[in-house]
Scaffold this motif. Structure first.
Motif, PDB file in Angstrom:
ATOM      1  N   THR B 169       1.120  -1.080  -0.057  1.00  0.00           N
ATOM      2  CA  THR B 169      -0.212  -0.529   0.028  1.00  0.00           C
ATOM      3  C   THR B 169       0.761   0.960  -0.238  1.00  0.00           C
ATOM      4  N   ILE B 170       0.508   2.316  -0.348  1.00  0.00           N
ATOM      5  CA  ILE B 170       1.164   3.788  -0.326  1.00  0.00           C
ATOM      6  C   ILE B 170       0.408   4.256   0.747  1.00  0.00           C
ATOM      7  N   GLU B 171       1.752   4.632   1.718  1.00  0.00           N
ATOM      8  CA  GLU B 171       1.512   5.435   2.690  1.00  0.00           C
ATOM      9  C   GLU B 171       1.552   7.281   2.497  1.00  0.00           C
ATOM     10  N   THR B 172       1.287   8.058   2.533  1.00  0.00           N
ATOM     11  CA  THR B 172       2.039   9.006   2.492  1.00  0.00           C
ATOM     12  C   THR B 172       2.099  10.359   3.548  1.00  0.00           C
ATOM     13  N   SER B 173       2.656  11.230   3.287  1.00  0.00           N
ATOM     14  CA  SER B 173       2.929  12.058   4.091  1.00  0.00           C
ATOM     15  C   SER B 173       3.611  13.153   3.872  1.00  0.00           C
ATOM     16  N   LYS B 174       3.639  14.221   4.464  1.00  0.00           N
ATOM     17  CA  LYS B 174       4.015  15.935   4.136  1.00  0.00           C
ATOM     18  C   LYS B 174       5.135  15.729   3.544  1.00  0.00           C
ATOM     19  N   ASN B 175       5.555  16.004   3.069  1.00  0.00           N
ATOM     20  CA  ASN B 175       7.043  16.249   2.637  1.00  0.00           C
ATOM     21  C   ASN B 175       7.618  17.907   3.162  1.00  0.00           C
ATOM     22  N   GLU B 176       8.099  18.136   4.354  1.00  0.00           N
ATOM     23  CA  GLU B 176       8.450  18.941   5.087  1.00  0.00           C
ATOM     24  C   GLU B 176       9.926  19.844   3.958  1.00  0.00           C
ATOM     25  N   ARG B 177      10.215  19.126   3.496  1.00  0.00           N
ATOM     26  CA  ARG B 177      11.852  20.347   2.995  1.00  0.00           C
ATOM     27  C   ARG B 177      11.369  21.205   1.621  1.00  0.00           C
ATOM     28  N   THR B 178       9.669  20.481   1.208  1.00  0.00           N
ATOM     29  CA  THR B 178       9.507  21.848  -0.542  1.00  0.00           C
ATOM     30  C   THR B 178       8.150  22.135   0.524  1.00  0.00           C
ATOM     31  N   GLY B 179       7.886  21.199   1.145  1.00  0.00           N
ATOM     32  CA  GLY B 179       6.638  22.290   2.248  1.00  0.00           C
ATOM     33  C   GLY B 179       4.994  22.429   1.747  1.00  0.00           C
ATOM     34  N   LYS B 180       4.981  21.678   0.231  1.00  0.00           N
ATOM     35  CA  LYS B 180       3.889  21.354  -0.617  1.00  0.00           C
ATOM     36  C   LYS B 180       3.396  20.182  -1.220  1.00  0.00           C
ATOM     37  N   HIS B 181       4.720  19.100  -0.807  1.00  0.00           N
ATOM     38  CA  HIS B 181       4.272  18.209  -2.135  1.00  0.00           C
ATOM     39  C   HIS B 181       4.404  17.354  -0.952  1.00  0.00           C
ATOM     40  N   ALA B 182       4.523  15.315  -1.614  1.00  0.00           N
ATOM     41  CA  ALA B 182       3.805  14.554  -0.764  1.00  0.00           C
ATOM     42  C   ALA B 182       5.250  13.541  -0.924  1.00  0.00           C
ATOM     43  N   PHE B 183       5.391  12.622   0.133  1.00  0.00           N
ATOM     44  CA  PHE B 183       5.816  11.528   0.076  1.00  0.00           C
ATOM     45  C   PHE B 183       4.940  10.672  -0.234  1.00  0.00           C
ATOM     46  N   LEU B 184       5.364   9.188  -1.267  1.00  0.00           N
ATOM     47  CA  LEU B 184       4.070   8.343  -1.516  1.00  0.00           C
ATOM     48  C   LEU B 184       4.723   7.170  -1.128  1.00  0.00           C
TER      49      LEU B 184
END
Ligand code: SF4
Ligand code: SF4
Ligand code: SF4
Ligand code: SF4
Ligand code: SF4
Lengths: 271, 265
Positions: B169-184
């Motif tokens: 499954t894909i777990e999403t979380s916020k990419n703090e480095r860019t501030g506007k993208h997500a980790f999948l």
């Protein structure tokens, strides 16, 4: 061509079987699938190497029905037609060791080389040892080192470094000891010697016709079995005879031939 | 009998002793080699294979499974592969198991090394082959080389998985480095993953960031003493469980008493 009749028949059998096996893997033929450890004829009749199955049995494995049945069929078959017929008519190593023996004779190695002592019963020790090791290590021990399976699997499924083992056997037979591998070491041949002890198809020697030229003894890979030559008319009864028919081929006097073993009377000259 | 001289007997005994000596030497070398190849644990077996130790006991090395596989997934170990010679294995990065629904490789096995019941389900009391039950290995993600963990979009393994959405499954979380993208982030579920290796085959990195390990290597084991109190089925294990109390000299009295009596405190 009479001199080579059985030799040619044997090579044809060995090569045909090989082609069928390879065809099964490469082109999906159904006739004979698998390899000499276990195969299946037309996807229904199983055939298994009885020695491999015994090794597996002593590890305490649960043994599939198919390999039990397969081993039974093979044992009965060779029990009737002569155990080591497997060696001379089926086993691919036989082509290598026969070639080494022939070359050795042609180059007259045996005449100049001092024979070092190796016992014919060595193979039975190795047979026993392989079963003990299989039981102790929990895996079929000879199957992990068997150059016979390596060669056969190699020809069908790809050789890897397996060719090395074949070269070693060839050189051993050529340079170290006449008929060294098949006649002294191989525990699979030993197993088939035991299976074929009471088999029906036997070479028969007619001492009346024999001129004692000893050509048969020269070509025989298991010379001890021909102890009756020019002494008494009887069948070659020792299980080590491979039913290769080379002695029959080379005998000019018709003093040797295949026959059915008779259990009632064994013609024997006076001692 | 009477013709035997003492020397004959000595010769006979000596020849037996020599046989035993030579056998012992041979056994040493032979068993060392067998032990060595047996110890190679990094190997993936066909679907339905018994546990490794049982598998190498049972497999007769016939190659019928190899011939049955339409994708040439399976290979018989050759001399030089450093695996138990002649036994079937696969290398998912080159050719994964395509999880055939009719599992042609299993029913042909004559020795029982590939166990049909372990890859069968029961539908109306009838056994039908079910490749989803196979457990060839377990996919493990190396987070340091998985580019999805860097924030680059990739779901190659997730898309390749025959049990898409269940095994991975894909777990999403916020990419703090860019501030506007997500980790999948791909997450593998050990209770569903079959170890087929389609994910490893599909992975885009130079050396696959997701790879299949034999289950015995990839997985731990909790043991009996932890129970999921929130899980009804797991709670059941408590029923009929017996309590075992170990009595030592110290624990005969209550803990407080035995501490107070210790003296010198
Ligand atoms: S003795 Fe062994 S290697 Fe030689 S032909 Fe017989 S089975 Fe093959
Ligand atoms: S006795 Fe004849 S058939 Fe038997 S092994 Fe010797 S040559 Fe071959
Ligand atoms: S399930 Fe299909 S692809 Fe996988 S090993 Fe078996 S035959 Fe090959
Ligand atoms: S079919 Fe079974 S016995 Fe034959 S090689 Fe495959 S796993 Fe081994
Ligand atoms: S090995 Fe990969 S592709 Fe196969 S089931 Fe597991 S997660 Fe999915």
């Amino acid at each position: 061509m009479k001199n080579y009749r059985y030799l040619i028949l044997r090579r044809l059998t060995q090569i045909t079987l090989m082609v069928l096996y390879i065809g099964a893997n490469v082109w999906g033929w159904k006739m004979l699938r698998g390899n000499l450890s276990t195969s299946s004829i037309l996807g229904t009749i199983p055939l298994s190497d009885p020695y491999a199955v015994i090794q597996i049995a002593v590890t305490g494995a649960s043994l599939g029905m198919d390999i039990l049945l397969g081993a039974l069929i093979v044992t009965l078959f060779y029990g009737v037609i002569g155990g080591r017929a497997f060696c001379s008519w089926v086993c691919p190593i036989n082509i290598i060791t026969d070639t080494a023996a022939w070359l050795r004779r042609a180059l007259k190695f045996s005449e100049v080389q001092k024979r070092f002592y190796m016992s014919r019963s060595l193979r039975y020790w190795i047979l026993g040892l392989s079963l003990i090791l299989s039981a102790l290590m929990g895996v079929a021990a000879f199957e992990l080192i068997s150059p016979i399976s390596m060669a056969h699997r190699g020809l069908i499924f790809g050789m890897g470094m397996g060719g090395g083992a074949l070269v070693v056997i060839f050189l051993f037979d050529l340079l170290v000891h006449e008929n060294g591998w098949c006649g002294y070491v191989c525990p699979l041949g030993a197993t088939y010697s035991l299976i074929g002890k009471f088999s029906l198809i036997r070479v028969f020697h007619d001492a009346e016709k024999c001129t004692d030229c000893r050509s048969c003894i020269t070509v025989c890979p298991e010379k001890e079995v021909l102890h009756m030559i020019n002494r008494s008319s009887e069948s070659v009864l020792m299980g080590e005879c491979t039913n290769c028919g080379r002695c029959v081929d080379v005998c000019q006097e018709d003093a040797l031939g295949f026959s059915i073993r008779s259990f009632t009377k064994q013609p024997k000259d006076e001692e | 009998m009477s013709t035997k001289t003492p020397n004959d007997r000595r010769r006979f005994l000596l020849s037996i002793a020599r046989g035993i000596g030579l056998s012992a030497m041979g056994a040493l070398v032979w068993s060392a080699y067998v032990g060595e190849v047996k110890a190679a644990p990094l190997v993936l077996r066909p679907p339905g294979a018994l546990d490794e130790a049982e598998f190498i006991k049972n497999c007769i090395k016939c190659g019928l499974c190899v011939e049955a596989c339409p994708y040439d997934t399976l290979i018989l170990a050759r001399p030089g592969d450093n695996l138990p010679i002649g036994t079937p294995f696969f290398t998912p990065r080159s050719v994964p198991c395509y999880m055939c629904t009719d599992i042609p490789c299993v029913p042909v096995c004559p020795s029982g090394a590939l166990n049909e019941p372990s890859v069968s389900s029961y539908v109306k009391n009838k056994a039908v082959l079910d490749i989803n039950k196979s457990r060839m290995g377990l996919a493990v993600v190396d987070e340091s080389s998985c580019i999805a963990m860097w924030g680059i979009q990739c779901d190659a393994c997730y898309r390749a998985c025959p049990l898409l959405g269940e095994a991975i499954t894909i777990e999403t979380s916020k990419n703090e480095r860019t501030g506007k993208h997500a980790f999948l982030k791909p997450v593998v579920h050990a209770d569903v993953c079959t170890g087929c290796g389609m994910c490893e085959h599909a992975c885009v990195t130079e050396i696959a960031a997701i790879h299949i390990l034999p289950r015995a290597l990839a997985m731990g084991k909790v043991g009996d003493h932890y129970i999921k109190g929130w899980d009804k089925a797991d709670e059941k294990r408590l029923e009929g469980a017996s309590i075992e109390v170990t009595k030592t000299k110290m624990s005969e009295k209550s803990a407080l008493d035995s501490l107070n009596d210790e003296g010198g405190l």
